[in-house]
Scaffold this active site. Sequence first.
Site, PDB file in Angstrom:
ATOM      1  N   LEU A 120       0.804  -1.216   0.000  1.00  0.00           N
ATOM      2  CA  LEU A 120       0.000   0.000   0.000  1.00  0.00           C
ATOM      3  C   LEU A 120       0.840   1.270   0.000  1.00  0.00           C
ATOM      4  O   LEU A 120       1.940   1.299   0.527  1.00  0.00           O
ATOM      5  CB  LEU A 120      -0.904   0.046   1.241  1.00  0.00           C
ATOM      6  CG  LEU A 120      -1.913  -1.066   1.419  1.00  0.00           C
ATOM      7  CD1 LEU A 120      -2.765  -0.794   2.646  1.00  0.00           C
ATOM      8  CD2 LEU A 120      -2.794  -1.230   0.204  1.00  0.00           C
ATOM      9  N   CYS A 121       0.238   2.314  -0.561  1.00  0.00           N
ATOM     10  CA  CYS A 121       0.770   3.666  -0.443  1.00  0.00           C
ATOM     11  C   CYS A 121      -0.414   4.614  -0.345  1.00  0.00           C
ATOM     12  O   CYS A 121      -1.558   4.225  -0.569  1.00  0.00           O
ATOM     13  CB  CYS A 121       1.694   4.026  -1.599  1.00  0.00           C
ATOM     14  SG  CYS A 121       0.927   4.087  -3.219  1.00  0.00           S
ATOM     15  N   GLY A 122      -0.134   5.855   0.014  1.00  0.00           N
ATOM     16  CA  GLY A 122      -1.203   6.821   0.236  1.00  0.00           C
ATOM     17  C   GLY A 122      -1.962   7.189  -1.022  1.00  0.00           C
ATOM     18  O   GLY A 122      -3.181   7.120  -1.065  1.00  0.00           O
TER      19      GLY A 122
END
Length: 94
Positions: free
Chosen positions: A6-8
């Site tokens: 995941l990333c923002g």
Amino acid sequence: MKIATLCGMGFGTSMMLKLFIDEILKAEGIKAEVIPWDLGSFKGQNADLIVAPTDMEQHLRSASGKVVLIKNLVDKEEIKQKVLAAVREFLQGQ
């Protein structure tokens, strides 16, 4: 085994984590599906293992899979140690 990275926003961090994890798993002979996501798109999805930066911890409290938080996203050794420990723990429970 399904692993989400995941990333923002966007896919930069999650894609980098995916590539690192693919490399680590290949070297260890472990088969898994590694899927990069942004945080918004991941909501409602399931994964056995979720790998994300430490600043996402508060957003992952209700996640269905085991969460692995990474402090230094360019430290391949930290990623390797934490991800392999979580993968082995998952595989032992199967």
